[in-house]
Design an enzyme around this catalytic site. Structure first.
Site, mmCIF file in Angstrom:
data_model
loop_
_atom_site.group_PDB
_atom_site.id
_atom_site.type_symbol
_atom_site.label_atom_id
_atom_site.label_comp_id
_atom_site.label_asym_id
_atom_site.label_seq_id
_atom_site.Cartn_x
_atom_site.Cartn_y
_atom_site.Cartn_z
ATOM 1 N N HIS A 1 -28.744 -19.419 1.943
ATOM 2 C CA HIS A 1 -29.901 -19.287 1.050
ATOM 3 C C HIS A 1 -29.844 -17.927 0.366
ATOM 4 O O HIS A 1 -30.389 -16.934 0.865
ATOM 5 C CB HIS A 1 -31.185 -19.450 1.855
ATOM 6 N N HIS B 1 -29.804 -15.775 -3.587
ATOM 7 C CA HIS B 1 -30.002 -15.740 -5.041
ATOM 8 C C HIS B 1 -29.170 -14.584 -5.600
ATOM 9 O O HIS B 1 -29.569 -13.419 -5.512
ATOM 10 C CB HIS B 1 -31.480 -15.530 -5.379
ATOM 11 N N ARG C 1 -28.542 -14.196 -8.739
ATOM 12 C CA ARG C 1 -29.233 -13.800 -9.968
ATOM 13 C C ARG C 1 -28.393 -13.910 -11.246
ATOM 14 O O ARG C 1 -28.830 -13.427 -12.298
ATOM 15 C CB ARG C 1 -29.752 -12.366 -9.856
ATOM 16 N N ASP D 1 -32.494 -15.768 2.345
ATOM 17 C CA ASP D 1 -33.249 -15.830 1.094
ATOM 18 C C ASP D 1 -33.094 -14.504 0.346
ATOM 19 O O ASP D 1 -34.053 -13.946 -0.194
ATOM 20 C CB ASP D 1 -34.730 -16.152 1.331
ATOM 21 N N HIS E 1 -34.671 -7.678 -6.553
ATOM 22 C CA HIS E 1 -35.189 -7.277 -7.856
ATOM 23 C C HIS E 1 -34.794 -5.820 -8.074
ATOM 24 O O HIS E 1 -34.530 -5.078 -7.124
ATOM 25 C CB HIS E 1 -36.705 -7.428 -7.905
#
Length: 444
Positions: A60, A62, A64, A305, A309
Site C-alpha cells: 500500500h 503512493h 505520487r 500507506d 506530501h
C-alpha cells in the site's frame, strides 16, 4: 559454483528460522546450505550472527507519479524503500490522473522503467466505466482497487449493490480487488457541524462505525460473489471485531499500518499535520485491539500507506484540520517499526516476514518470486544485525516529505545490507547500486 554465498546467518521465513548459508546464482536463490556444507562462490558475504530476511513487500504505497511529483516520485520513493529494506513496492492508483485505463497504466509502467531502486508493481482503480476492465486485466496489475467512500464520484461504489455487481464481474478472474472500507452515508451524516474545523470535528467526521460497516459490506459482497478481496487499512476495535466475525465467509485478507499500531488521536496535539491521514488515528483501546489482533495472527498484512506530501504543503495554514493534506511517509520505516514490535514481544521475526513479505507477495500475485528465502525465488535479502541498534531520524529520510513521525525512535536492530535479485543495493545506510529495480506484474 555460485555467484554469491551469504554465509553464517540465520534465515528467517514465515514458517520459522534456521541457521543456513544462501547460495545465489543469476539473481535467484539457488540453494539453502546447511552450516558446514562445502560450496564455492565468486563472492562470499559474511553475515555471521545476523538474521537474513526476505525483502519486504509493501502492498500500500503512493509514489505520487505522475502529476504529484512535488510530493514524491519514482526515484525518491523507491530510494526510501531500498534504504528501509522494502524491495517490492505495490503502488496505488490515486495520482493525477488516477490510473483508470489501460493507457494510463501502460504509461505509468513505462515511466518507471530505469528510474526505480526496487521492484514496483502497479495497482489500477475501478471506475463506473465497465468497458475499461478487459484492457486493465490484460496488463496484469497486481490489484484492482475499489473505493466505497471519500473519493471522486466516478470511482466511488457507495452502495452494497454497486460493490456486489462489480465483484460479480471479477469473480473467477485472475485478479485481487483491494477495497478501502467506508460508508459514504455515514461520512456525510457525521460531517462537521456549525463550521467546526478542529481535530475533534475531523475525528467525528470519520467514525469507526463507517470502517466497520465498510468491512462488513466488503466481506459479505465477496462471500456472495466468490470474488477475491483485500480490505485496506483497518484501525479500530470495532473494525477488527467485525473482521473477526466475518472473515471466514469469503476469500478475503486485511491490512493495517505501523502508525495505527503506535499512535493515538492524542498524538495530534504534538505532531499535528505530520500525523494527519485517513482513517484518523483512534484511541488507546483501538491500538490495543490492533496489537492483540496482530499477535493472534488475525491481521494478514502490515503495509504503510506511504502517502507523502511536501514539507510546504504540510506546514501551510488551513481553515480546518480536515483540510490538511492527509498522509505521511512510511516506506523507510516499515522494517524498523516492525522490529520494534518484535522487541516489544508483540510479534516474532517469522510473523514479521509473514505479514510484510510472504502474505503480500502471495496475495498480490508475486508468490513464485517474492516473499521468501527459498530455492528459485528472487534473491531479495535483508541482513539484519540484532546485536546493534539504530536510530530513526528525520535527517536520514529519503522521501520528499523530509520527515518521519517516528523521528528519534531507537530500534534494537540494524539493517546492514540489502540485496535485490542478488545485487547488493544498500550497505550501512547508503545506496551503492543505483536504480536496479524492475516493473513487476501478476505472475501467470
Amino acid at each position: 559454483m555460485f555467484d554469491m554465498i551469504i554465509s553464517g546467518g540465520t534465515v528467517v521465513n514465515a514458517n520459522g528460522e534456521r541457521r543456513a548459508d544462501v547460495g545465489i546464482t543469476d539473481g535467484r536463490v539457488a540453494a539453502i546450505l546447511s552450516p558446514g556444507d562445502v560450496a564455492e562462490a565468486r563472492t562470499v558475504v559474511d553475515a555471521a550472527g545476523c538474521h537474513l530476511l526476505p525483502g519486504l513487500v509493501d502492498a500500500h504505497v503512493h509514489l505520487r507519479e505522475p502529476g504529484l511529483t512535488q510530493k514524491e516520485d519514482f526515484d525518491s520513493g523507491t530510494r526510501a524503500a531500498a534504504l528501509g529494506g522494502v524491495t517490492s513496492v505495490l503502488d496505488m492508483p490515486t495520482d493525477d490522473p488516477w490510473t483508470a485505463t489501460s493507457g494510463q497504466l501502460a504509461e505509468k509502467m513505462a515511466m518507471a522503467k530505469g528510474r526505480i531502486h526496487v521492484d514496483v508493481g502497479f495497482q489500477a482503480v475501478l471506475s463506473q466505466d465497465l468497458s475499461l476492465l478487459e484492457g486493465l486485466l490484460a496488463l496484469r496489475p497486481v490489484s484492482l482497487e475499489l473505493f466505497t467512500a471519500d473519493v471522486p464520484e466516478a470511482f466511488r461504489f457507495n452502495t452494497m449493490d454497486a460493490v456486489a455487481e462489480m465483484l460479480k464481474r471479477l469473480a473467477g478472474r485472475d485478479t485481487l480487488i483491494g477495497i478501502s472500507p467506508g460508508d459514504q452515508s455515514i461520512l456525510e451524516g457525521s460531517g462537521p457541524r456549525d463550521g467546526a474545523g478542529d481535530i475533534a470535528a475531523f475525528l467525528a467526521s470519520r467514525p469507526p462505525l463507517a470502517e466497520a460497516d465498510g468491512v462488513a459490506r466488503a466481506v459479505l459482497a465477496a462471500a456472495a460473489t466468490g470474488a477475491r478481496i483485500h480490505v485496506r487499512q483497518v484501525n479500530s476495535a470495532i473494525g477488527v471485531s467485525t473482521w473477526r466475525r466475518l472473515r471466514d465467509m469469503a476469500d478475503a485478507t486485511i491490512e493495517t499500518t505501523p502508525q495505527n499500531l503506535f499512535f493515538t488521536a492524542e498524538d495530534y496535539a504534538t505532531l499535528g499535520a505530520n500525523l494527519k491521514g485517513s482513517p484518523p488515528l483512534r484511541n488507546a483501546r483501538d491500538v490495543e485491539a490492533l496489537r492483540a489482533a496482530l499477535s493472534e495472527g488475525l491481521i494478514d498484512i502490515v503495509a504503510t500507506d506511504h502517502a507523502p506530501h511536501s514539507p510546504t504543503e504540510k506546514a501551510a495554514t488551513y481553515a480546518a484540520f480536515a483540510d490538511i493534506p492527509g498522509g505521511m511517509p512510511g516506506l523507510q520505516t516499515l522494517l524498523p517499526t516492525m522490529l520494534r514490535l518484535v522487541a516489544e514481544g508483540v510479534i516474532g521475526l517469522s510473523e514479521l516476514v509473514r505479514m510484510c513479505a510472504r502474505n503480500p507477495a502471495e496475495r498480490f500475485g508475486l508468490a513464485r518470486s517474492k516473499g521468501a528465502i527459498a530455492t528459485g525465488y528472487d534473491a531479495d535479502i535483508l541482513v539484519v544485525d540484532r546485536r546493534r541498534s539504530s536510530l530513526i531520524t528525520n535527517a536520514e529520510q529519503a522521501s520528499r516529505a523530509a520527515y518521519t513521525p517516528f523521528d528519534g525512535w531507537s530500534i534494537p536492530a540494524k539493517l546492514t545490507r540489502v540485496f535485490l535479485r542478488g545485487q547488493e543495493i544498500v550497505r550501512d545506510g547508503a545506496i551503492i547500486a543505483e536504480r536496479r529495480g524492475a516493473v513487476v506484474v501478476r505472475e501467470v
